[in-house]
Write a protein that holds these residues in place. Structure first.
Motif, PDB file in Angstrom:
ATOM      1  N   UNK A 104       0.920  -1.211  -0.078  1.00 55.29           N
ATOM      2  CA  UNK A 104       0.229  -0.185   0.099  1.00 55.29           C
ATOM      3  C   UNK A 104       0.700   1.275   0.140  1.00 55.29           C
ATOM      4  N   UNK A 105       0.205   2.196  -0.561  1.00 57.18           N
ATOM      5  CA  UNK A 105       0.872   3.425  -0.860  1.00 57.18           C
ATOM      6  C   UNK A 105       0.106   4.457  -0.610  1.00 57.18           C
ATOM      7  N   UNK A 106      -0.319   4.964   0.699  1.00 57.29           N
ATOM      8  CA  UNK A 106      -1.441   5.831   1.029  1.00 57.29           C
ATOM      9  C   UNK A 106      -1.041   7.298   0.803  1.00 57.29           C
ATOM     10  N   UNK A 107      -1.823   8.148   0.222  1.00 61.74           N
ATOM     11  CA  UNK A 107      -1.429   9.597  -0.009  1.00 61.74           C
ATOM     12  C   UNK A 107      -2.547  10.407   0.606  1.00 61.74           C
ATOM     13  N   UNK A 121      -2.353   4.596  -3.772  1.00 60.00           N
ATOM     14  CA  UNK A 121      -1.869   4.626  -5.264  1.00 60.00           C
ATOM     15  C   UNK A 121      -1.781   3.289  -5.914  1.00 60.00           C
ATOM     16  N   UNK A 122      -1.597   1.914  -5.036  1.00 64.14           N
ATOM     17  CA  UNK A 122      -1.394   0.890  -5.534  1.00 64.14           C
ATOM     18  C   UNK A 122      -2.664   0.232  -6.012  1.00 64.14           C
ATOM     19  N   UNK A 145      -3.486   9.563  10.568  1.00 64.69           N
ATOM     20  CA  UNK A 145      -2.554   8.618  10.098  1.00 64.69           C
ATOM     21  C   UNK A 145      -3.299   7.909   8.889  1.00 64.69           C
ATOM     22  N   UNK A 146      -2.214   7.484   8.074  1.00 65.33           N
ATOM     23  CA  UNK A 146      -2.694   6.258   7.065  1.00 65.33           C
ATOM     24  C   UNK A 146      -3.293   5.023   7.467  1.00 65.33           C
ATOM     25  N   UNK A 147      -4.376   4.224   6.845  1.00 62.29           N
ATOM     26  CA  UNK A 147      -4.914   3.041   7.333  1.00 62.29           C
ATOM     27  C   UNK A 147      -3.472   2.052   7.572  1.00 62.29           C
ATOM     28  N   UNK A 148      -3.802   1.341   8.504  1.00 62.68           N
ATOM     29  CA  UNK A 148      -2.881  -0.012   8.601  1.00 62.68           C
ATOM     30  C   UNK A 148      -3.029  -0.993   8.095  1.00 62.68           C
ATOM     31  N   UNK A 149      -4.276  -1.355   7.280  1.00 66.30           N
ATOM     32  CA  UNK A 149      -4.906  -2.441   6.584  1.00 66.30           C
ATOM     33  C   UNK A 149      -4.721  -2.120   5.279  1.00 66.30           C
ATOM     34  N   UNK A 150      -4.567  -3.062   4.372  1.00 66.88           N
ATOM     35  CA  UNK A 150      -4.646  -2.997   2.931  1.00 66.88           C
ATOM     36  C   UNK A 150      -5.980  -3.455   2.528  1.00 66.88           C
ATOM     37  N   UNK A 151      -6.937  -2.564   2.215  1.00 64.47           N
ATOM     38  CA  UNK A 151      -8.179  -2.752   1.525  1.00 64.47           C
ATOM     39  C   UNK A 151      -8.360  -3.637   0.521  1.00 64.47           C
ATOM     40  N   UNK A 152      -7.201  -3.796  -0.295  1.00 64.41           N
ATOM     41  CA  UNK A 152      -7.279  -4.958  -1.513  1.00 64.41           C
ATOM     42  C   UNK A 152      -7.676  -6.093  -1.103  1.00 64.41           C
TER      43      UNK A 152
END
Length: 70
Positions: free
Chosen positions: A25-28, A44-45, A56-63
């Motif tokens: 994950x690349x959170x923006x 971005x991914x 703060x950015x999420x700590x979990x990949x929602x994909x």
């Protein structure tokens, strides 16, 4: 010899302590889309969009997991 051992040790430690849930994950953050205390983030991914209350950015990949219901 110590350099090789140090590099191997560093690689093993990175594998142990890295967070696999957000590795790709690349959170923006986009301040223009914030809503009150909620901060807007877009990956971005994978393209997922979400809001967080922590700033703060999420700590979990929602994909891999569905986003939480608000």
């Amino acid at each position: 010899m110590f350099v090789v051992i140090g590099l191997i040790l560093a690689f093993v430690l990175i594998l142990i302590f890295s967070d696999r849930r957000t590795r790709n994950c690349r959170w923006r953050e986009d301040h223009g889309r914030d809503e009150g205390d909620q901060r807007y983030y877009r990956c971005l991914t994978c393209g997922h969009e979400t809001f967080t209350a922590t700033g703060k950015p999420p700590k979990v990949c929602f994909a891999r997991t569905p986003p939480p219901e608000n």
